[in-house]
Design a protein around this motif. Structure first.
Motif, short mmCIF file in Angstrom:
data_model
loop_
_atom_site.label_atom_id
_atom_site.label_comp_id
_atom_site.label_asym_id
_atom_site.label_seq_id
_atom_site.Cartn_x
_atom_site.Cartn_y
_atom_site.Cartn_z
N CYS A 1 0.84 -1.18 0.00
CA CYS A 1 0.00 0.00 0.00
C CYS A 1 0.89 1.24 0.00
CB CYS A 1 -0.90 0.02 1.23
SG CYS A 1 -2.22 -1.22 1.18
N PRO A 2 0.51 2.28 -0.75
CA PRO A 2 1.29 3.51 -0.69
C PRO A 2 1.33 4.05 0.74
CG PRO A 2 -0.29 3.56 -2.50
CD PRO A 2 -0.62 2.36 -1.67
N ALA A 3 2.45 4.65 1.11
CA ALA A 3 2.60 5.14 2.49
C ALA A 3 1.59 6.23 2.81
CB ALA A 3 4.02 5.63 2.70
N ASP A 4 1.50 7.24 1.97
CA ASP A 4 0.61 8.39 2.23
C ASP A 4 0.12 8.94 0.90
OD1 ASP A 4 1.07 8.73 5.21
OD2 ASP A 4 3.13 8.96 4.49
N GLY A 5 -0.86 9.86 0.99
CA GLY A 5 -1.38 10.50 -0.21
C GLY A 5 -2.34 9.64 -0.98
N THR A 6 -3.06 8.75 -0.29
CA THR A 6 -4.01 7.87 -0.96
C THR A 6 -5.44 8.38 -0.79
OG1 THR A 6 -4.31 6.46 0.98
CG2 THR A 6 -2.50 5.91 -0.51
N GLY A 7 -6.34 7.84 -1.59
CA GLY A 7 -7.74 8.23 -1.51
C GLY A 7 -8.08 9.32 -2.51
N THR A 8 -9.36 9.75 -2.49
CA THR A 8 -9.85 10.80 -3.39
C THR A 8 -10.67 11.81 -2.63
OG1 THR A 8 -11.84 9.52 -3.93
CG2 THR A 8 -9.91 9.20 -5.36
N MET A 9 -10.81 13.03 -3.19
CA MET A 9 -11.60 14.10 -2.58
C MET A 9 -12.47 14.74 -3.66
SD MET A 9 -12.01 15.89 0.38
CE MET A 9 -10.49 16.07 1.31
N THR A 10 -13.76 14.93 -3.37
CA THR A 10 -14.69 15.61 -4.27
C THR A 10 -15.34 16.78 -3.54
OG1 THR A 10 -16.50 14.14 -3.64
CG2 THR A 10 -15.16 13.49 -5.55
N VAL A 11 -15.97 17.70 -4.29
CA VAL A 11 -16.62 18.87 -3.69
C VAL A 11 -17.98 19.10 -4.35
CG1 VAL A 11 -15.51 20.46 -5.32
CG2 VAL A 11 -16.35 21.32 -3.09
#
Length: 438
Positions: free
Chosen positions: A153-163
């Motif tokens: 798994c990537p260490a950090d900076g994963t996932g998504t954000m919407t607005v």
């Protein structure tokens, strides 16, 4: 002469039977070798694994089939392809569990298999297996060493954000709702999500009831200038967290404004920007603006509970093009591969020697059999020497008186003794020959 031919025939048969088969010259030279191009891949990453197989130096047969077993959590994204010298190999079967490849060892000894797939969405270590089968009766089968591939798994900076909304009118005030969705590996204990408000917008606040107030369903957020940090804690893959930026005033200038989002997967990590941050478009007055969602009423986006929330399945990535060109197609259940080689060539020399030996041996046996039959016919009077079957009427005889004289004539070969009786007639002169022995 016939004895020489018999010996020659027997020698030819022995040589032919003892001739070594070229396909088994090595008597079994061990198993082949194989390796993969990547020992570690990222979770949920679309990749193409390259498997290189090399046959043993002395294979028991030139007819080879290699079957590669696939782990169950890997998803095939395109048809597997294979390459080798002079293209004398092919993928003959594919399924969700294996890939079968054929190769002609008389032309090529190494092939490379390209397997386009998506890695599992979580950290794990899974092994690919391979079995080689050489043609024969019975066929020779060997199990090769497994190839483990680690999914990280990537260490950090994963996932998504919407607005929501993604467009507002210049100078207007309305609540922006940001939704963070955890990546395929989730967020570990002590995870954080940060959001930086771009210039021109109301400075974020921690005071309820004021413009720019930032809130969510969990513990209080922290502010550092225009950056809001939300302690989301541990999240399952796909779990969502909703952050409200209440009634900020939009900039007077129209254009696009990006709210930079970052994530930290655990206490040992650090905030790293997401691969993509949500933009908000500010339209000029008189333009078309998206109706604001009221935080206290209307139909806003429902926030996810911090302890649970609504998990959403990650989007299915576009299948990458098959390595090596072409437009492969794969059914939903496809993910296995198989490889088979051509039949071994025929060595004609020992066959010719064997046929010559059999012909010589058969000719000698036939000659001996005929000689035995002829001997029996002579005994029974069915066959006469020198006359080629002449009957007794062809022999001229003259009657005579007196005691018969007997002459015994023996053949010099292995034929039975022949007796000829000579009886002179009465008026014939008789000559007596005496032999005196010392």
């Amino acid at each position: 002469m016939w004895r020489s031919r018999a010996r020659l025939g027997l020698c030819a048969i022995v040589v032919a039977l003892a001739w070594p088969a070229p396909a088994r010259a090595g008597g079994g030279g061990g198993t082949g070798t194989w390796y993969d191009s990547a020992a570690t891949v990222q979770a949920s990453a679309a990749t193409t694994l390259d498997f290189t197989y090399t046959a043993p130096a002395n294979p028991p047969s030139l007819d080879l089939t290699v079957t590669i077993g696939l782990p169950g959590d890997w998803m095939t994204t395109a048809s597997a392809t294979v390459s080798c010298q002079r293209s004398d190999c092919s993928v003959t079967a594919q399924s969700s569990t294996q890939i079968v490849v054929q190769m002609n060892l008389d032309v090529a000894t190494t092939f490379v298999l390209y397997y386009p797939a998506m890695a599992p969405g979580y950290a794990t270590s899974e092994s690919f297996t391979a079995t080689e089968e050489f043609g024969g009766n019975p066929p020779a089968t060997d199990q090769l060493a497994s190839l483990p591939i680690t999914v990280d798994c990537p260490a950090d900076g994963t996932g998504t954000m919407t607005v929501y909304p993604s467009a507002v009118t210049a100078g207007s005030s309305q609540t922006l709702t940001f939704t963070y969705t955890a990546g395929s590996c989730g967020v570990g204990a002590g995870g954080l999500v940060a959001l930086t408000v771009p210039g021109g917008w109301t400075t974020p606040s921690m005071t309820a009831g004021t413009t720019g107030y930032v809130t969510w369903a969990g513990a209080p957020v922290t502010l550092n200038g225009s950056t809001v940090t939300v302690p989301v804690g541990q999240l399952a893959p796909g779990q969502q967290v909703t952050i409200y930026y209440e009634m900020p005033q939009a900039p007077a200038s129209s254009g696009g404004y990006t709210f930079t989002a970052a994530e930290q997967s655990g206490t040992d990590g650090s905030l790293q920007d997401l691969a993509s941050s949500p933009p908000v478009t500010v339209t000029p007055l008189g333009g078309i603006a998206t109706a604001p969602a009221s935080h206290g009423g209307g139909t806003p986006t429902a926030p996810a509970s911090h302890g649970g929330g609504t998990s959403t399945a990650p989007a299915t990535p576009t299948a990458p093009a098959s390595h090596g060109g072409g437009t492969p197609t794969v059914s939903a259940s496809t993910s296995a591969v198989t490889v088979k080689t051509a039949h071994s060539p025929i060595d004609w020399l020992p066959i010719v020697v064997l046929v010559i030996g059999l012909v010589l041996a058969a000719g000698t046996a036939g000659r001996l059999t005929f000689r035995r039959l002829r001997r029996g016919w002579l005994r029974r009077g069915w066959l006469r020497r020198g006359g080629h079957g002449a009957v007794a009427a062809d022999v001229r005889t003259v009657p005579h008186t007196g005691p018969p004289a007997t002459v015994v004539i023996r053949d010099t070969g292995r034929r039975p003794a022949l007796t000829v009786r000579i009886e002179p007639h009465a008026g014939a002169a008789v000559t007596t020959i005496e032999e005196t022995r010392p």
